[in-house]
Each structure stands twice: as structure tokens, then as C-alpha cells.
Design an enzyme around this catalytic site. Structure first.
Site, PDB file in Angstrom:
ATOM      1  N   SER A  70      -1.484   5.010   5.731  1.00 29.08           N
ATOM      2  CA  SER A  70      -0.108   4.583   6.790  1.00 29.08           C
ATOM      3  C   SER A  70       0.709   4.945   5.757  1.00 29.08           C
ATOM      4  O   SER A  70       2.294   4.212   6.537  1.00 29.08           O
ATOM      5  CB  SER A  70       0.082   3.098   6.846  1.00 29.08           C
ATOM      6  OG  SER A  70      -0.116   2.336   5.594  1.00 29.08           O
ATOM      7  N   ALA A 106      -3.175  -5.447  -8.057  1.00 25.81           N
ATOM      8  CA  ALA A 106      -4.079  -4.356  -7.215  1.00 25.81           C
ATOM      9  C   ALA A 106      -4.692  -3.309  -8.386  1.00 25.81           C
ATOM     10  O   ALA A 106      -3.902  -2.096  -8.382  1.00 25.81           O
ATOM     11  CB  ALA A 106      -3.153  -2.951  -6.376  1.00 25.81           C
ATOM     12  N   GLU A 140      -0.047   0.829 -13.538  1.00 26.93           N
ATOM     13  CA  GLU A 140      -0.315  -0.613 -12.262  1.00 26.93           C
ATOM     14  C   GLU A 140      -0.589  -1.835 -11.968  1.00 26.93           C
ATOM     15  O   GLU A 140       0.218  -2.653 -13.346  1.00 26.93           O
ATOM     16  CB  GLU A 140      -1.695  -0.272 -12.573  1.00 26.93           C
ATOM     17  CG  GLU A 140      -3.168  -0.948 -10.847  1.00 26.93           C
ATOM     18  CD  GLU A 140      -4.735  -0.848 -11.617  1.00 26.93           C
ATOM     19  OE1 GLU A 140      -4.767   0.410 -10.431  1.00 26.93           O
ATOM     20  OE2 GLU A 140      -4.827  -1.015 -12.658  1.00 26.93           O
ATOM     21  N   THR A 158      -6.698  12.633   9.091  1.00 32.99           N
ATOM     22  CA  THR A 158      -5.998  11.709   7.912  1.00 32.99           C
ATOM     23  C   THR A 158      -6.294  10.398   8.226  1.00 32.99           C
ATOM     24  O   THR A 158      -5.473  10.472   9.170  1.00 32.99           O
ATOM     25  CB  THR A 158      -5.539  12.475   7.189  1.00 32.99           C
ATOM     26  OG1 THR A 158      -6.028  11.606   5.535  1.00 32.99           O
ATOM     27  CG2 THR A 158      -4.116  11.853   6.814  1.00 32.99           C
ATOM     28  N   GLY A 206      -6.349   6.914  -6.978  1.00 32.10           N
ATOM     29  CA  GLY A 206      -6.012   8.101  -7.776  1.00 32.10           C
ATOM     30  C   GLY A 206      -5.603   9.825  -8.530  1.00 32.10           C
ATOM     31  O   GLY A 206      -5.982  10.366  -9.533  1.00 32.10           O
ATOM     32  N   GLY A 244      -2.907   4.799  -7.957  1.00 32.16           N
ATOM     33  CA  GLY A 244      -2.946   4.021  -6.573  1.00 32.16           C
ATOM     34  C   GLY A 244      -4.636   4.363  -6.322  1.00 32.16           C
ATOM     35  O   GLY A 244      -5.228   4.360  -6.859  1.00 32.16           O
ATOM     36  N   ASN A 287      10.446   6.864  -0.047  1.00 39.45           N
ATOM     37  CA  ASN A 287       9.979   6.469   0.546  1.00 39.45           C
ATOM     38  C   ASN A 287       9.691   5.116   0.388  1.00 39.45           C
ATOM     39  O   ASN A 287       9.213   4.145   1.011  1.00 39.45           O
ATOM     40  CB  ASN A 287       9.361   7.636   1.343  1.00 39.45           C
ATOM     41  CG  ASN A 287       9.517   8.272   1.618  1.00 39.45           C
ATOM     42  OD1 ASN A 287      10.512   8.822   1.458  1.00 39.45           O
ATOM     43  ND2 ASN A 287       8.335   9.407   1.418  1.00 39.45           N
ATOM     44  N   ASN A 312       2.704   7.750   2.868  1.00 32.43           N
ATOM     45  CA  ASN A 312       2.666   8.500   2.524  1.00 32.43           C
ATOM     46  C   ASN A 312       2.472  10.310   2.494  1.00 32.43           C
ATOM     47  O   ASN A 312       3.112  11.241   3.264  1.00 32.43           O
ATOM     48  CB  ASN A 312       3.498   9.244   0.842  1.00 32.43           C
ATOM     49  CG  ASN A 312       4.728   8.579   0.640  1.00 32.43           C
ATOM     50  OD1 ASN A 312       5.676   7.956   1.702  1.00 32.43           O
ATOM     51  ND2 ASN A 312       5.014   7.709  -0.154  1.00 32.43           N
ATOM     52  N   ASP A 314       4.612  13.838 -26.084  1.00 31.31           N
ATOM     53  CA  ASP A 314       2.951  13.537 -26.567  1.00 31.31           C
ATOM     54  C   ASP A 314       3.088  12.770 -25.570  1.00 31.31           C
ATOM     55  O   ASP A 314       1.772  11.957 -25.822  1.00 31.31           O
ATOM     56  CB  ASP A 314       4.317  12.267 -27.213  1.00 31.31           C
ATOM     57  CG  ASP A 314       4.524  13.212 -28.498  1.00 31.31           C
ATOM     58  OD1 ASP A 314       3.796  13.789 -29.524  1.00 31.31           O
ATOM     59  OD2 ASP A 314       5.871  12.812 -29.084  1.00 31.31           O
ATOM     60  N   LYS A 328       3.303  14.146  -2.509  1.00 28.48           N
ATOM     61  CA  LYS A 328       1.583  14.027  -2.111  1.00 28.48           C
ATOM     62  C   LYS A 328       1.734  15.202  -0.922  1.00 28.48           C
ATOM     63  O   LYS A 328       1.068  16.033  -0.611  1.00 28.48           O
ATOM     64  CB  LYS A 328       0.972  12.862  -1.161  1.00 28.48           C
ATOM     65  CG  LYS A 328       0.971  11.802  -2.031  1.00 28.48           C
ATOM     66  CD  LYS A 328       0.678  10.258  -0.868  1.00 28.48           C
ATOM     67  CE  LYS A 328       0.112   9.421  -2.206  1.00 28.48           C
ATOM     68  NZ  LYS A 328      -1.191   8.173  -1.115  1.00 28.48           N
TER      69      LYS A 328
END
Length: 311
Positions: A75, A205, A201, A72, A178, A176, A303, A77, A169, A50
Site C-alpha cells: 500500500s 512496531a 525502529e 506485488t 527488513g 520495516g 513520500n 512505496n 564507523d 525501493k
């Protein structure tokens, strides 16, 4: 978003990010029946991919916007990434975090120079607090995943991977909010040689999986997964990219995530967080799909709370 935008983005952020290594494991290759190439964003600054999107987003602001700072709500990264990127670029960062966020994450944000504003642990409370910061200080809101400049930044990890291994390939990434999968899919499309993008995924979730099935953005009523970085949902900027460029999303169980995470720790000898292990879990679950194919896997971050390991 065209190829040139990704090239320019990568050139822009290079002084502020690490060019992370690509690791391999003969034993894991044998287990899957395919050569795997792990792009290790756990070695990125602040410990996750990130940093790339955060740096690009801030660098695209006007001088006036930079003077007023950025805000922003996160909670995890992205809270750390925006704090560090802002600090590196001499910009003030306001970070809205639920008061229930782990102390270790709050400490990290403060260590990177972010100013924390605590709120109730609901999306509504986070959005309201962010809006108040925007109005009070004139700060620019940067979304952790549903922002074009952030998506382009995240795509540079896959771009680097394909520059060192141009004939992959498949490239597989966790899903998460996206931002990573959308950026990865763009990079695979523009810089790969018919390279396909697949998402991993958790069943707990699986909003992105259901969104691709229904053709509209679905939500999770609960998200009881160990992959805490993947509890967020898709947005209107990244979902169309995912619809167009992601071949499929493979869902995995909590047990499969823990097993893949342990395998990465044992065989690659690196620290990865549960969310990062979801991509490998997806490949292990559907080995027949990847037999004899060259597969890139994005290790999204490292993390992890060492006092609460799942194994």
C-alpha cells in the site's frame, strides 16, 4: 550473498536509478557530538530507496517472466517502485492494494503505469489476491522486502554512501520489512572499513528488536505508529542477514520520531517521511554511543502526505 553480487547489482541498475546526494548539517552534528552524513533517498526516483530493489528484481527475470509481468502487494512505496521500475523496463505490473490505501498512493501507482487490484485490508486478503494474479496471468510475485534480488538492490544505497565516505564507523537505517537494513548491513560489511550497522525502529512496531532478542521472527499484534512504512515484518530471507550483520536495533517513541522529522525539515531543508526520521531519532536518543564517530544515516524516502503533517 557475496560482495560480487552487490557490485553486479549496482552496475545493472545504475541506468534506472538516481545517484542520490549526501547532505550534512553542522547544527545537527553539534547536537549529536558527531559528524553525520545523510544519504538522501528521498531524492530517488518515485521518492524512496525501493526503486533500487524493484529495478534489480525485474532485471533478474527471464524474458518469458518479463512478458507475463510482475505482481506485488503493497500500500506504500514498493507499490510505486515496482510500477515505475516495470514501466521503465517495458514490463506489466499488477499491484494488489487494500481498498483503504490513501487515494494519493493509488493515483501515484496508476501514474507510474501499475494496474491496481483492490482487496480487503488484511495480509491474508493481499496474499490471496496476489496468488490469483500469479495463476491468472502467469505473473511473477516480487516481495517488497523478503527477496534476495530486492535486498541486494536496497544495499546499493549504502554502497554509494561508503564510496563517497569510506571511513564511516556506523551506518543507521530504519527497520520495516527488513529489506533496507539487510542490504545496508551487507554493503557495510563488504565495502565499509569495519563499519557497523544499526537499525532504528518505533516502539509501536518493534518486531525486529524482539526478533533479535528471541532469535526467531516475531510479529506485531498492533502497529500504531506514525512511521507507516515500518509496519511490515521481517522475512526468512532478510532475518538471517540481520542476525549476522546488524549490531543492534534502537527503539524510539512517536514523539522522538516527529521531533527528528521536524529537525530534518528545518535543518536539511528537505522533505522526508516519518519512517525516514526514525534513523536520526535513534542517533539523537543514544548520542553517547556515537560521540566523535563518523555516522551515515539513510533517509529512506520522502513520500509524505502534505495535508497531514505531524507538526
Amino acid at each position: 550473498m557475496d560482495k560480487q553480487l552487490l557490485i553486479e547489482c549496482h552496475r545493472r541498475i545504475k541506468p534506472f536509478i538516481h545517484h542520490t546526494p549526501v547532505l550534512t548539517s553542522r547544527l545537527i552534528d553539534e547536537m549529536v557530538g558527531a559528524p553525520l552524513f545523510f544519504k538522501c533517498e528521498n531524492f530517488q526516483r518515485m521518492g524512496a530507496f525501493k526503486m533500487r530493489g524493484a529495478a534489480n528484481a525485474i532485471m533478474q527475470l527471464s524474458e518469458k517472466q518479463k512478458q507475463n509481468g510482475v505482481v506485488t502487494h503493497s500500500s506504500g512505496n514498493f507499490a510505486q517502485a515496482l510500477s515505475l521500475a516495470a514501466h521503465s523496463l517495458g514490463v506489466k505490473a499488477y499491484i494488489v492494494m487494500p481498498h483503504s490505501a490513501p487515494q494519493v498512493k493509488k493515483n501515484a501507482v496508476r501514474g507510474y503505469g501499475g494496474q491496481i487490484i483492490e482487496c480487503e485490508p488484511t495480509l491474508e486478503a493481499r496474499e490471496l489476491a496476489s496468488k490469483q494474479i500469479e495463476e491468472k496471468y502467469g505473473a511473477t510475485f516480487i516481495h517488497p522486502s523478503n527477496d534476495t534480488t530486492v535486498i541486494l538492490g536496497q544495499g546499493t544505497a549504502c554502497k554509494e554512501l561508503l564510496e563517497s565516505h569510506p571511513n564511516l564507523d556506523y551506518v543507521v537505517a530504519p527497520v520495516g520489512g527488513g529489506g533496507l537494513i539487510a542490504g545496508t548491513a551487507l554493503a557495510a560489511h563488504y565495502f565499509g572499513n569495519q563499519c557497523k550497522t544499526i537499525g532504528g525502529e518505533p516502539f509501536e512496531a518493534d518486531d525486529a528488536y524482539r526478533s533479535l532478542q528471541s532469535g526467531q521472527i516475531e510479529r506485531n499484534s498492533t502497529a500504531n505508529t506514525i512511521a507507516d512504512g515500518l509496519k511490515t515484518q521481517l522475512g526468512d530471507r532478510n532475518f538471517p542477514i540481520i542476525q549476522k550483520h546488524v549490531e543492534e536495533i534502537i527503539r524510539v517513541t512517536e514523539k522522538e520520531i516527529v521531533s527528528a522529522m521536524r529537525l530534518i525539515w528545518e535543518r536539511l531543508k528537505i522533505v522526508c517521511e516519518p519512517s525516514s526520521a526514525v534513523a536520526l531519532a535513534a542517533v539523537l536518543k543514544t548520542k553517547e554511543k556515537f560521540t566523535q564517530k563518523k555516522v551515515g544515516i539513510l533517509i529512506s524516502g520522502g513520500n509524505v502526505d502534505l495535508d497531514h503533517l505531524p507538526f
